[in-house]
Design a protein around this motif. Structure first.
Motif, mmCIF file in Angstrom:
data_model
loop_
_atom_site.group_PDB
_atom_site.id
_atom_site.type_symbol
_atom_site.label_atom_id
_atom_site.label_comp_id
_atom_site.label_asym_id
_atom_site.label_seq_id
_atom_site.Cartn_x
_atom_site.Cartn_y
_atom_site.Cartn_z
ATOM 1 N N MET A 1 39.667 7.383 27.797
ATOM 2 C CA MET A 1 39.903 8.825 27.723
ATOM 3 C C MET A 1 39.204 9.539 28.882
ATOM 4 S SD MET A 1 41.545 11.022 26.125
ATOM 5 C CE MET A 1 41.654 12.709 26.673
ATOM 6 N N THR A 2 37.947 9.121 29.106
ATOM 7 C CA THR A 2 37.220 9.796 30.186
ATOM 8 C C THR A 2 37.801 9.451 31.546
ATOM 9 O OG1 THR A 2 35.661 8.028 29.815
ATOM 10 C CG2 THR A 2 34.994 10.228 29.126
ATOM 11 N N ALA A 3 38.367 8.210 31.657
ATOM 12 C CA ALA A 3 39.011 7.856 32.921
ATOM 13 C C ALA A 3 40.166 8.809 33.191
ATOM 14 C CB ALA A 3 39.526 6.425 32.865
ATOM 15 N N PHE A 4 40.822 9.143 32.107
ATOM 16 C CA PHE A 4 41.934 10.071 32.218
ATOM 17 C C PHE A 4 41.435 11.416 32.736
ATOM 18 C CE2 PHE A 4 45.185 12.881 30.447
ATOM 19 C CZ PHE A 4 46.310 12.234 30.944
ATOM 20 N N VAL A 5 40.303 11.869 32.188
ATOM 21 C CA VAL A 5 39.718 13.131 32.642
ATOM 22 C C VAL A 5 39.365 13.042 34.118
ATOM 23 C CG1 VAL A 5 37.756 14.692 32.379
ATOM 24 C CG2 VAL A 5 38.835 13.699 30.360
ATOM 25 N N LEU A 6 38.774 11.909 34.486
ATOM 26 C CA LEU A 6 38.369 11.736 35.871
ATOM 27 C C LEU A 6 39.574 11.818 36.809
ATOM 28 C CD1 LEU A 6 35.567 10.840 37.208
ATOM 29 C CD2 LEU A 6 36.862 8.795 37.750
ATOM 30 N N ALA A 7 40.644 11.091 36.424
ATOM 31 C CA ALA A 7 41.858 11.108 37.241
ATOM 32 C C ALA A 7 42.396 12.520 37.340
ATOM 33 C CB ALA A 7 42.901 10.169 36.646
ATOM 34 N N LEU A 8 42.359 13.198 36.198
ATOM 35 C CA LEU A 8 42.854 14.577 36.163
ATOM 36 C C LEU A 8 42.045 15.461 37.111
ATOM 37 C CD1 LEU A 8 45.178 15.435 34.396
ATOM 38 C CD2 LEU A 8 43.534 16.463 32.817
ATOM 39 N N VAL A 9 40.715 15.284 37.084
ATOM 40 C CA VAL A 9 39.853 16.116 37.923
ATOM 41 C C VAL A 9 40.124 15.837 39.402
ATOM 42 C CG1 VAL A 9 37.469 16.451 38.644
ATOM 43 C CG2 VAL A 9 38.046 16.387 36.218
ATOM 44 N N VAL A 10 40.178 14.548 39.768
ATOM 45 C CA VAL A 10 40.432 14.211 41.171
ATOM 46 C C VAL A 10 41.788 14.762 41.599
ATOM 47 C CG1 VAL A 10 40.791 12.318 42.799
ATOM 48 C CG2 VAL A 10 38.951 12.189 41.116
ATOM 49 N N GLY A 11 42.795 14.578 40.732
ATOM 50 C CA GLY A 11 44.128 15.083 41.049
ATOM 51 C C GLY A 11 44.106 16.583 41.245
ATOM 52 N N ALA A 12 43.423 17.285 40.336
ATOM 53 C CA ALA A 12 43.393 18.746 40.410
ATOM 54 C C ALA A 12 42.691 19.200 41.681
ATOM 55 C CB ALA A 12 42.678 19.309 39.188
ATOM 56 N N LEU A 13 41.578 18.539 42.032
ATOM 57 C CA LEU A 13 40.848 18.928 43.247
ATOM 58 C C LEU A 13 41.704 18.682 44.486
ATOM 59 C CD1 LEU A 13 37.171 17.778 42.592
ATOM 60 C CD2 LEU A 13 38.119 20.074 42.523
ATOM 61 N N PHE A 14 42.426 17.560 44.492
ATOM 62 C CA PHE A 14 43.320 17.291 45.622
ATOM 63 C C PHE A 14 44.385 18.372 45.732
ATOM 64 C CE2 PHE A 14 41.872 12.901 46.374
ATOM 65 C CZ PHE A 14 42.071 12.843 47.730
ATOM 66 N N ALA A 15 44.940 18.745 44.591
ATOM 67 C CA ALA A 15 46.003 19.754 44.600
ATOM 68 C C ALA A 15 45.461 21.079 45.124
ATOM 69 C CB ALA A 15 46.573 19.913 43.193
ATOM 70 N N LEU A 16 44.281 21.484 44.636
ATOM 71 C CA LEU A 16 43.704 22.755 45.078
ATOM 72 C C LEU A 16 43.398 22.711 46.573
ATOM 73 C CD1 LEU A 16 41.310 23.312 42.053
ATOM 74 C CD2 LEU A 16 43.326 24.667 42.603
ATOM 75 N N GLY A 17 42.852 21.578 47.027
ATOM 76 C CA GLY A 17 42.527 21.432 48.440
ATOM 77 C C GLY A 17 43.779 21.523 49.306
ATOM 78 N N THR A 18 44.833 20.838 48.868
ATOM 79 C CA THR A 18 46.081 20.864 49.634
ATOM 80 C C THR A 18 46.625 22.282 49.723
ATOM 81 O OG1 THR A 18 46.539 18.704 48.742
ATOM 82 C CG2 THR A 18 48.354 19.836 49.818
ATOM 83 N N PHE A 19 46.562 23.004 48.576
ATOM 84 C CA PHE A 19 47.089 24.372 48.570
ATOM 85 C C PHE A 19 46.345 25.224 49.595
ATOM 86 C CE2 PHE A 19 47.477 28.674 46.923
ATOM 87 C CZ PHE A 19 48.852 28.754 46.753
ATOM 88 N N LEU A 20 45.028 25.040 49.661
ATOM 89 C CA LEU A 20 44.245 25.810 50.637
ATOM 90 C C LEU A 20 44.567 25.389 52.073
ATOM 91 C CD1 LEU A 20 40.795 25.943 48.856
ATOM 92 C CD2 LEU A 20 42.232 27.879 49.479
ATOM 93 N N LEU A 21 44.822 24.085 52.270
ATOM 94 C CA LEU A 21 45.161 23.591 53.608
ATOM 95 C C LEU A 21 46.396 24.276 54.163
ATOM 96 C CD1 LEU A 21 44.823 19.693 53.743
ATOM 97 C CD2 LEU A 21 43.717 21.371 55.191
ATOM 98 N N LEU A 22 47.282 24.683 53.248
ATOM 99 C CA LEU A 22 48.555 25.242 53.693
ATOM 100 C C LEU A 22 48.499 26.756 53.892
ATOM 101 C CD1 LEU A 22 50.835 23.115 51.390
ATOM 102 C CD2 LEU A 22 50.498 22.833 53.832
ATOM 103 N N ARG A 23 47.303 27.374 53.653
ATOM 104 C CA ARG A 23 47.189 28.835 53.841
ATOM 105 C C ARG A 23 47.257 29.190 55.315
ATOM 106 N NH1 ARG A 23 49.260 30.787 50.467
ATOM 107 N NH2 ARG A 23 50.041 28.677 50.339
ATOM 108 N N ARG A 24 47.480 30.480 55.552
ATOM 109 C CA ARG A 24 47.548 30.916 56.949
ATOM 110 C C ARG A 24 46.185 31.324 57.486
ATOM 111 N NH1 ARG A 24 52.562 34.958 57.471
ATOM 112 N NH2 ARG A 24 51.525 35.331 59.446
ATOM 113 N N ASP A 25 45.224 31.518 56.585
ATOM 114 C CA ASP A 25 43.882 31.915 56.998
ATOM 115 C C ASP A 25 43.085 30.661 57.362
ATOM 116 O OD1 ASP A 25 41.404 32.873 57.340
ATOM 117 O OD2 ASP A 25 41.137 33.636 55.296
#
Lengths: 117, 788
Positions: A1-25
């Motif tokens: 279960m916690t592995a699932f949380v970990l995967a979720l957290v890493v995935g979410a951080l990657f997604a947030l990071g990617t979204f910021l990478l694509l900003r114009r600022d």
């Protein structure tokens, strides 16, 4: 279960990071890089195995000449430590570069900077 | 007698070594370097001739770990081709100094010519697929350099690019064919024979069976055919050869008639025992006869003597291909014998064309005629080689063409091929009629009256160095015309033995009784002579054809393809490479995600069996969730300051996570780094105004991409942590146990960093130092007044 949380957290951080990478600022792009770096570090450390921390699992031995207990994987920790320092250097450099770009071009809009070429 | 490795190696390596020292030689000898090249070629010829009668394979380990060996096979077929390459090389080198007198760039010219000769000898002797491919492509490369000899001439450069594009492109098809062949051979004959062509040919039945079982017979056949067809200028990729006539004439004689273009047909002959069968017959006989006929027709339409000879070369290469295409032993005899005859008479014809162009100052067919008064010896030489090209008895070309007719008639008896049984002989006769026509046209340069434009030009007799090489080749042609059995005994028979499936003793000679082949020859020659008075009319009819229908003209579709590729490339570059960070990031990330997910899907590991392989304490999970919340806050932050502060929260949460994961050193480092970064960010932000994102149009697209990246990371974590070894790895255990005895420290992580992996840490320090220096430079550049 916690592995699932970990995967979720890493995935979410990657997604947030990617979204910021694509900003114009440009500053937000640097933030994106920093977040992706943090996520990668967490992932790397998790690959060494996560256990409930106690006196034995910390990879610091009690003293010379005693038995070596089963510690957390020291190798991934060494890797991540290197990664933290390198990503610090990179983030700092990217930040100062952005600052210089602003001084030279009076803008931090990457679209506008791209059009100038 | 088995061949000598040192002799064979020397014959291959000598031209390359000579090519390397050409600049020095030229410095000493000047334009006489050509004679030195002739000496090198003669040495190679002598070395190869010393192996005459030898048969076998010698090898030299090259990349033993990959089973790649430099193997050379010496047999009749290899020797025939290698001797031709070096022998005609001697003629061309002796001819060059007079012909190329006063031209710039002779160092490049001779170096490329020498390297080319080495490559052709290499292709002829190599018995290893890797080595063959290497030498094969080297010949294309040398040809590119030599066709583009006149670097200030656009037509020359265009022709060089075209030849490179076609022949190297075809070589890549051949490479794929080789790889398929080596996969099958590795299974069927053992890994040691994976690239060993000699071993494959030895057990050709077994190989063919294995290829058919693997379903790779037709693909391999097709790929080899594409490689050979591009190299040997077969229809529909014949167009590069007439364009390659932009090269100096000695190059045309050497590369584009006698040797390089024969590499394709040589290789077809080489693999013939391995791949012969019904498919082989249908493919190569059809390809060869089509090329032979179409190019003979085009040769009749030519207006330039070199163009005529170029199309004629392609046509004769078609004849050789068709010969090898017929699976009976007659086919092998046709191919081998005609390869020899054609190399001799066509190289001579090109050298004569060079003399004519050199002395008369023009290459236009219409402006030339009646040269026999000015060039009597050249005329005599031309009569021998042109009539041999026409296939008139008793000249050497007659015998090999007769063999082709016999093989074509025989084809229907070997395989059941329906109407092709009579179509093949009919096409062979039709194409040969045009051969007679253009051969007579070439001969007519020396007879009849001089056309008006040539009237005032005074034509000198060529110097002996220009005349001797073609005369030598013509003399050989004459000898083989008088006594073809001599050629058969000398080398052709052993060449046939290597290329025929079931060789038997070969006999050629003037026919003494009627046979279908004799009738076909009679029809060919009779119709050819009868039609010759209408040459002008036929010439005009054929020339009118491409004008009405552009796609059949030789360069049309090459230009279409190349322009299409160029435009397509420019369009793609403008889409992908548009200077916007966002575009680059999108393409890179999307591709990475797609490849990673495809990889997981292909290996069916996308859903791990159980996800309990990783136990994280619940408080760690909680800390991480807070970190994610901070991350969301960073994304949603309106101002830079808010973003920086929330980013720091994220970083500190990760530090706490490190503490919970039993990694105090990481936590300490993370805390220091985060604090420093916070200060740095705040310092910089002070100087930069708040930037408001104006345009929000792409938020949806960005979100989709971000979610895709996140999902990929999610799946990757699940899949890879599942594949993690259950216990501590041996490596980790080693470091833990040896930290005190070998490193003298109790903090294992520290010992790893500064002791076991000290150099890595040094590298890391260098990176940080470089970053620091760069930052300092960036700031000082501005404040130092160096603003521009």
């Amino acid at each position: 279960m916690t592995a699932f949380v970990l995967a979720l957290v890493v995935g979410a951080l990657f997604a947030l990071g990617t979204f910021l990478l694509l900003r114009r600022d440009l500053i937000r792009v640097v933030w994106g890089l920093a977040i992706v770096g943090q996520a990668a570090n967490v992932y790397l450390l998790a690959m060494g195995g996560l256990t409930e921390g106690d006196f034995e699992t910390v990879p610091i031995l009690a003293g010379h000449g005693v038995d070596v207990p089963a510690t957390a994987d020291p190798l991934v920790q060494a890797l991540v430590l290197t990664a933290i320092v390198i990503s610090f250097g990179m983030t700092a450099f990217a930040l100062v570069l952005s600052y210089r770009v602003y001084e030279e071009h009076d803008t931090l809009d990457v679209s506008e900077l791209g059009d100038r070429e | 007698m088995s061949p000598e490795l040192t002799v064979v190696l020397a014959a291959v390596a000598l031209p390359f070594a000579a090519a390397a020292v050409t600049p020095l030689l030229f410095h000493v000898l000047g334009e006489r370097t050509g004679y030195a090249g002739g000496a090198v070629a003669a040495c190679c010829f002598g070395l190869l001739a010393s192996q005459y009668g030898a048969a076998g394979t010698v090898e030299l380990a090259w990349i033993p770990s990959l089973e790649v060996t430099l193997r050379f096979t010496v047999d009749g077929w290899a020797l025939l081709f290698a001797l031709l390459a070096s022998g005609i090389g001697v003629c061309v080198f002796l001819y060059s100094p007079a012909y190329m007198h006063g031209e710039p760039g002779l160092v490049r010219y001779y170096a490329a010519l020498l390297a080319f000769m080495g490559s052709v000898i290499g292709v002829a002797l190599a018995a290893d697929l890797v080595a063959i491919f290497l030498f094969w492509e080297l010949t294309s490369l040398c040809s590119f350099v030599l066709i583009g000899y006149h670097t200030d001439d656009d037509a020359s450069l265009y022709a060089a690019r075209m030849a490179m594009f076609v022949t190297v492109g075809g070589g890549l098809f051949l490479l794929v064919g080789f790889l398929l062949l080596s996969i099958v051979a590795g299974d069927a004959l053992g890994p040691a024979a994976a690239f060993d062509l000699a071993a494959m040919l030895e057990s050709s039945d077994e190989m063919q069976r294995a290829l058919r079982e693997a379903g790779l017979f037709v693909p391999v056949l097709g790929l080899v055919a594409i490689g050979a067809a591009t190299k040997s200028a077969q229809v529909p990729v014949h167009f590069w050869l007439p364009n390659a006539m932009a090269a100096p004439t000695p190059v045309s004689a050497f590369l584009h008639s006698a040797t390089m273009v024969k590499v394709g047909v040589y290789f077809v002959g080489r693999v013939r025992p391995l791949l012969a069968g019904l498919e082989w017959l249908l493919l190569f006989a059809t390809l060869g006869l089509a090329t032979m006929t179409i190019c003979a027709v085009l040769a009749v339409a030519s207006t330039d003597i070199k163009e005529l000879l170029a199309y004629s070369t392609a046509s004769h290469l078609g004849l050789i291909t068709a010969g090898f295409g017929f699976t009976s032993v007659l086919g092998a005899e046709t191919g081998v014998f005609h390869l020899l005859n054609h190399a001799l008479f066509k190289a001579a014809l090109f050298l004569i064309a060079g003399i004519v162009a050199h002395e008369a100052g023009t290459r236009r067919l219409g402006d030339l005629g009646g040269l026999r008064h000015d060039l009597p010896i050249t005329t005599l030489v031309t009569v021998v080689v042109a009539l041999s090209m026409a296939g008139l008895p008793p000249f050497s070309g007659f015998y090999s063409k007769e063999l082709l007719f016999e093989a074509a008639v025989e084809a229907g008896h070997v395989h059941d091929i329906g109407p092709l049984e009579w179509l093949y002989p009919a096409v062979a006769v039709f194409g040969s009629i045009f051969t007679v026509l253009y051969s007579l046209r070439f001969l007519s340069l020396f007879f009849g009256s001089r056309p008006a434009p040539l009237g005032e030009v005074s034509i000198h007799r060529p110097p002996v160095t220009l005349l001797a090489p073609p005369a030598l080749l013509a003399a050989l042609t004459a000898v083989f015309s008088v006594d073809p059995e001599l050629a058969v005994r000398a080398i052709v028979q052993s060449g046939v033995d290597a290329t025929a499936v079931s060789p038997h003793e070969m006999h050629v000679g003037l026919p003494t009784a009627y046979s279908p082949a004799v009738g076909m020859s009679a029809v060919t020659i009779g119709v050819g002579f009868l039609a010759y008075p209408f040459y002008g009319w036929i010439h005009e009819r054929i020339r009118a054809f491409p004008r009405t229908l552009p796609p059949v003209s030789s360069n049309w579709w090459y230009d279409a393809v190349v322009d299409g590729l160029t435009d397509g490339g420019a369009w793609l570059a403008s889409r992908v490479h548009n200077g916007l960070l966002r575009t680059y990031a999108t393409w890179t990330l999307a591709t990475t995600c797609a490849l990673a997910l495809l990889g997981f899907a292909a290996t069916a590991t996308i859903v791990p069996a159980d996800v309990v392989g990783l136990d994280a304490p619940p408080e760690a999970a909680l800390v991480l969730l807070v970190a994610v919340a901070a991350g969301i806050a960073v994304v949603r932050s309106e101002s830079h300051v808010a973003g920086i502060l929330t980013l720091s929260i994220l970083g500190f949460m990760i530090a706490i996570f490190y503490i919970l994961a039993s990694a105090p050193d990481l936590a300490l480092t993370q805390l220091v780094v985060e604090t420093l970064l916070l200060v740095l960010f705040l310092l910089v932000i002070e100087e930069i105004p708040e930037y408001d994102e104006v345009e929000l149009g792409n938020v949806v697209r960005d979100s989709v991409l971000s979610i895709a990246v996140g999902a990929t990371a999610f799946v990757t974590v699940l899949v890879t942590t599942d594949a993690r070894p259950a216990e501590t790895t041996a490596l980790a255990r080693y470091y833990a146990e040896q930290a005190v005895p070998k490193g003298g420290g109790t903090n294992i992580v520290n010992v790893i960093l500064v002791d076991f992996r000290g150099f890595d840490t040094l590298g890391e320090l260098v990176v940080v130092a470089l970053a620091a220096i760069s930052i300092l430079t960036l700031i000082i550049m501005r404040t130092g007044g160096d603003s521009e």
